[in-house]
Design a protein around this motif. Structure first.
Motif, PDB file in Angstrom:
ATOM      1  N   LEU A  59       0.834  -1.205   0.000  1.00  0.00           N
ATOM      2  CA  LEU A  59       0.000   0.000   0.000  1.00  0.00           C
ATOM      3  C   LEU A  59       0.863   1.246   0.000  1.00  0.00           C
ATOM      4  O   LEU A  59       0.581   2.226  -0.689  1.00  0.00           O
ATOM      5  CB  LEU A  59      -0.934  -0.011   1.211  1.00  0.00           C
ATOM      6  CG  LEU A  59      -1.891  -1.208   1.287  1.00  0.00           C
ATOM      7  CD1 LEU A  59      -2.684  -1.174   2.584  1.00  0.00           C
ATOM      8  CD2 LEU A  59      -2.839  -1.187   0.107  1.00  0.00           C
ATOM      9  N   GLY A  60       1.959   1.208   0.786  1.00  0.00           N
ATOM     10  CA  GLY A  60       2.841   2.378   0.880  1.00  0.00           C
ATOM     11  C   GLY A  60       3.438   2.721  -0.474  1.00  0.00           C
ATOM     12  O   GLY A  60       3.452   3.884  -0.879  1.00  0.00           O
ATOM     13  N   PHE A 118       4.251   5.998  -5.210  1.00  0.00           N
ATOM     14  CA  PHE A 118       4.426   6.110  -6.665  1.00  0.00           C
ATOM     15  C   PHE A 118       3.215   6.787  -7.313  1.00  0.00           C
ATOM     16  O   PHE A 118       3.353   7.618  -8.201  1.00  0.00           O
ATOM     17  CB  PHE A 118       4.666   4.737  -7.294  1.00  0.00           C
ATOM     18  CG  PHE A 118       5.957   4.111  -6.873  1.00  0.00           C
ATOM     19  CD1 PHE A 118       7.151   4.803  -7.058  1.00  0.00           C
ATOM     20  CD2 PHE A 118       5.996   2.853  -6.305  1.00  0.00           C
ATOM     21  CE1 PHE A 118       8.352   4.235  -6.676  1.00  0.00           C
ATOM     22  CE2 PHE A 118       7.194   2.284  -5.921  1.00  0.00           C
ATOM     23  CZ  PHE A 118       8.379   2.965  -6.097  1.00  0.00           C
ATOM     24  N   GLY A 119       2.001   6.404  -6.845  1.00  0.00           N
ATOM     25  CA  GLY A 119       0.799   7.052  -7.368  1.00  0.00           C
ATOM     26  C   GLY A 119       0.789   8.525  -7.013  1.00  0.00           C
ATOM     27  O   GLY A 119       0.373   9.371  -7.804  1.00  0.00           O
ATOM     28  N   GLY A 120       1.266   8.836  -5.794  1.00  0.00           N
ATOM     29  CA  GLY A 120       1.291  10.222  -5.321  1.00  0.00           C
ATOM     30  C   GLY A 120       2.215  11.093  -6.151  1.00  0.00           C
ATOM     31  O   GLY A 120       1.928  12.275  -6.383  1.00  0.00           O
ATOM     32  N   PRO A 161      -3.454   9.529  -4.277  1.00  0.00           N
ATOM     33  CA  PRO A 161      -3.039   8.280  -3.648  1.00  0.00           C
ATOM     34  C   PRO A 161      -4.182   7.584  -2.912  1.00  0.00           C
ATOM     35  O   PRO A 161      -4.289   6.362  -2.944  1.00  0.00           O
ATOM     36  CB  PRO A 161      -1.955   8.718  -2.666  1.00  0.00           C
ATOM     37  CG  PRO A 161      -1.555  10.075  -3.044  1.00  0.00           C
ATOM     38  CD  PRO A 161      -2.603  10.655  -3.926  1.00  0.00           C
ATOM     39  N   LEU A 162      -5.054   8.370  -2.267  1.00  0.00           N
ATOM     40  CA  LEU A 162      -6.162   7.748  -1.524  1.00  0.00           C
ATOM     41  C   LEU A 162      -7.107   7.017  -2.463  1.00  0.00           C
ATOM     42  O   LEU A 162      -7.600   5.931  -2.164  1.00  0.00           O
ATOM     43  CB  LEU A 162      -6.941   8.821  -0.749  1.00  0.00           C
ATOM     44  CG  LEU A 162      -6.632   8.907   0.739  1.00  0.00           C
ATOM     45  CD1 LEU A 162      -7.454  10.011   1.372  1.00  0.00           C
ATOM     46  CD2 LEU A 162      -6.893   7.579   1.431  1.00  0.00           C
ATOM     47  N   GLY A 171       3.707  -3.018  -5.644  1.00  0.00           N
ATOM     48  CA  GLY A 171       3.084  -1.696  -5.695  1.00  0.00           C
ATOM     49  C   GLY A 171       3.495  -0.927  -6.937  1.00  0.00           C
ATOM     50  O   GLY A 171       2.671  -0.300  -7.610  1.00  0.00           O
ATOM     51  N   LEU A 172       4.791  -1.013  -7.259  1.00  0.00           N
ATOM     52  CA  LEU A 172       5.292  -0.290  -8.431  1.00  0.00           C
ATOM     53  C   LEU A 172       4.638  -0.810  -9.712  1.00  0.00           C
ATOM     54  O   LEU A 172       4.160  -0.043 -10.555  1.00  0.00           O
ATOM     55  CB  LEU A 172       6.817  -0.446  -8.504  1.00  0.00           C
ATOM     56  CG  LEU A 172       7.515   0.257  -9.661  1.00  0.00           C
ATOM     57  CD1 LEU A 172       7.269   1.744  -9.579  1.00  0.00           C
ATOM     58  CD2 LEU A 172       9.007  -0.027  -9.636  1.00  0.00           C
TER      59      LEU A 172
END
Lengths: 202, 364, 193
Positions: B261-262, B267-269, B282-283, B320-321
């Motif tokens: 999740l982090g 990365f999304g952020g 990110p949320l 996540g990436l």
């Protein structure tokens, strides 16, 4: 040594005991790529068998004439000749199949089964035995392609040779006509053949 | 000097806390070198591997994970009705029947009561769209157990998470049915911002809407779960409840959800900060799609995730990436399944690369 | 005999025989292959230019134009448009009105899209009796700036209904058309002033 093997065995070994695909794992590229439909699988099997039988016959006839330093080059020229004949024949008389098989007919030239049989058998044995060997190997190859393509076409399109055989509400498993379906089915077939061999020897 | 090294070595200390078998051997004679092996403070007792620290066993973990999925199941029933109950129970039954038949064929002891087949069927059903035909659920369960697990040799030998493999098979087989969605019964049409036409919304998940229609969905319905999506993935609230329960019981490695999740959030952020109009926050990334379900219940599968601590971090951050790349730049709106399966495939390699040094081994 | 001389002799002999055999075979088959190719193109031209009784061929640059006439008047122009699909080149036969503003028809010459999904641009077995619906819908649409819609009927003059599950292939066809038609138009106009 070679005399001990019966003529019948020369023929039958290609079908099961030394099956080019299930046991030797040769010629996997066309096996996986073209078996989307029974029609394609059958055409590929027959084309490869034709090339195999013709070049085995010719090479076993010429085996004492060809110097061993240039044997591979000679084999390839002979194989390529027959492949081109098969390719042009399909393109002229069965254009639809030729279109479906695309580059895989010309690629028979580099098919390990054919060069392998020339090197391992036809260049060392008489014409009669070589033809039997080529017939057996060709039949083994064609049978595996036929089974594989039947399973893939039945589950992937719900048809066999283009005729609807599954019930109407059957939704085709798309994965079977995609590359993963080919790998899955072939893997299961090899597993099954090993399992049968294993149980026989026990 | 040697004494210090013994106590400093993580491996030895971890292994020694409570050895499984207490050797009932007679007391050894006092050895003059005793002080070398028994440093002051905690005594170092060595026994041969494998080491076991807790009384956990496979059935206990599997049933606890299944229990932790209860909120998600309840959520599925609330949002998608009795069809959810039907799909889930048929999937579980098919998975257990397959497991039973194959263990019979393989002449192995019956493994139904270890709960792993139950869990696979349950997880698979929760990742399917509510409109998916029940016959497809059966096919997916059979594939998951037969070709995802048993063909490798049963539980513990599989390379990939069986439930996800079953889903991947269904996705490749029925791409249209696997992406046909309905809105839950209590959906709130005001939750969508952008050029909204009801046609567009009925047929899509929040991630699909974002990818194809550039419609953003509010965070509140995403959190509660009344948006389009797979049976058990829409409600972040229900999954978080179960996931935290699982982490408290320590049946899942906390590093995996945290890392997964982090890294998605980070990365999304980054993309969101560059261009908030195109890329979601990110949320949104965290709450939408199957990310929470995947991070808590699928990536944490003990068989298919790395065993070293360093490896676990590589695994979860890598997943996540990959997820962010698939979501933002891939052809599909969602990529949880493929990101976890890809990292599953890398797990043996990660284990090799992060293998701890042997005690006393020279630095290479 | 010296080995190297023998090597050269044998290999030359085999190659010569092979060459001879193949040239004979080529003469035998090439006519049929060429005839089939021509027939295929002719058929596609007929399909995309329904309102013609005579076609003339004009070649210019990369394009071969098949200009359709009826009673001496130009009724349409057909040409081949190619571009990248999902996996390989998609080759289309495009039929347009003489001023290149509207489609008179569209046919797929060759494609290697995903079987069962992208191949629906040419043939969709799930729509019985209407298997070529995807290319058929182009007939009568405006040729400039096509767009696609998903999961619903296309109403607009330049809207195309995409194939469910194969948006990328559908979009590839539209992109090829949007790119090729203006180029073809300028080439065609430059040779027919």
């Amino acid at each position: 040594m070679a005399k001990k093997v019966s003529l019948l065995e020369d023929f039958t070994k290609g079908i099961w005991k030394e099956n080019p695909i299930l046991i030797a794992l040769l010629g996997l590229c066309p096996t996986l790529a073209v078996t989307i439909s029974v029609e394609n699988g059958l055409a590929m099997g027959l084309a490869a068998s034709f090339v195999l039988i013709c070049s085995s016959t010719l090479i076993s006839l010429l085996r004492n004439l060809i110097p061993k330093q240039v044997r591979i080059a000679s084999f390839i020229v002979i194989i390529a000749t027959f492949v081109t004949i098969a390719d042009r024949y399909l393109a002229a008389f069965y254009p639809e199949i030729s279109k479906n098989l695309g580059p895989f007919i010309p690629l028979i030239i580099v098919n390990c089964i054919i060069l392998g049989r020339q090197e391992a058998f036809a260049s060392k044995n008489g014409v009669g035995r070589s033809i039997l060997d080529a017939l057996g190997m060709g039949l083994g190859f064609t049978l595996v392609l036929l089974i594989l393509s039947t399973i893939r076409e039945l589950l992937g399109s719900g048809t066999i040779l283009g005729y609807q055989v599954m019930w109407d509400s059957f939704s085709p498993w798309m994965v079977m006509v995609l590359p993963p379906g080919a790998f899955l089915t072939l893997g299961l077939m090899i597993g099954a053949s090993n399992w049968i061999n294993d149980r026989r020897t026990r | 000097m040697e004494k210090n090294e013994i106590t400093a070595s993580d491996q030895a200390a971890e292994a020694s806390e409570t050895p499984k078998k207490k050797a009932p051997a007679p007391k050894p004679k006092k050895d003059p070198r005793d002080h070398l092996y028994k440093p002051k403070g905690r005594p170092l007792t060595m026994s041969s591997s494998p080491y076991s620290q807790t009384k956990d066993n496979v059935p206990k973990i599997m049933w606890c994970v299944s229990l932790a999925l209860t909120p998600a199941v309840i959520g599925a029933v609330i949002f998608f009705g009795l069809k959810a109950v039907y799909m889930i129970s048929i999937s579980i039954l098919a998975a257990m029947a397959t497991e039973w038949i194959i263990t019979r064929i393989r002449r192995k002891p019956n493994t139904l009561d270890d709960g792993s087949a139950f869990l696979t069927g349950l997880l698979l059903a929760l990742t399917l769209p509510p409109t998916f035909p029940v016959s497809g659920c059966v096919l997916g369960s059979v594939f998951a157990i037969a070709l995802g697990k048993q063909i490798f040799g049963g539980l513990g030998c599989n390379i990939f998470n069986p439930a996800l493999l079953g889903r991947a098979f269904l996705q490749a087989s029925f791409p249209v049915k696997m992406t046909t969605w309905v809105l839950p019964r209590y959906a709130d049409m005001n939750a969508y911002t952008g050029s909204v036409s009801p046609d567009a919304i009925t047929g899509a998940t929040p991630l699909g809407l974002l990818k194809y229609e550039k419609i953003f969905t509010d965070l509140k319905p995403l959190f509660i779960g009344n948006v389009g999506g797979s049976l058990g993935e829409t409600s972040a609230l229900a999954i978080l409840a179960g996931g935290i329960f699982l982490l408290i019981l320590r049946h899942a490695d906390w590093r995996i959800p945290v890392g997964f999740l982090g890294s998605v959030a980070i990365f999304g952020g980054i993309f969101w900060m560059v261009d908030p109009a195109t890329y979601p926050s990110p949320l949104f990334h965290l709450l939408s799609g199957g990310l929470l379900l995947g991070a808590f219940f699928m990536a944490t599968d003990m068989v298919t995730s790395p065993i070293t601590i360093k490896g676990t971090w590589i695994y979860s951050i890598g997943a996540g990436l990959i997820l962010v790349i698939i979501r933002l730049f891939g052809g599909l709106p969602e990529g949880v399944m493929y990101s976890i399966l890809l990292m599953n495939g890398l797990t043996p390699l990660i284990n090799r690369l992060t293998r701890p040094k042997f005690f006393g081994e020279a630095r290479a | 005999m010296n080995t190297s001389v023998k090597m050269i002799l044998v290999l030359t002999l085999i190659s010569a025989l092979s060459g001879g055999l193949l040239s004979y075979w080529d003469a035998y088959t090439s006519e049929k292959i060429e005839a089939y190719r021509q027939q295929e193109i002719q058929q596609a031209v007929k399909e995309v230019l329904p309102d013609t009784d005579e076609e003339k061929i004009q070649e210019a640059g990369d394009f071969t134009f098949y200009v359709g006439y009826k009673n001496g008047d130009i009724t349409g122009v057909a040409f081949v448009a190619e571009g990248g699909g999902f996996q390989d080149i998609i080759s289309l036969m495009v039929g347009v009105t003489p001023d290149f503003s509207k489609f008179t028809g569209l046919a797929v010459l060759s494609q290697k899209e995903t079987p069962g999904l992208g191949t629906k641009i040419a043939y969709d077995p799930s729509r019985k009796g209407n298997e070529t619906w995807f290319v058929d819908q182009f007939q009568g649409k405006k040729s400039g700036n096509l767009t696609y819609v998903k999961n619903q009927k296309a109403y607009g003059d330049s809207e195309i209904e995409a194939i469910t599950g194969a948006t990328i292939s559908s979009n590839a066809v539209i992109t090829i058309l949007n790119k090729c038609i203006p180029t073809a138009k300028s080439v065609f106009e430059s040779i027919n002033q």
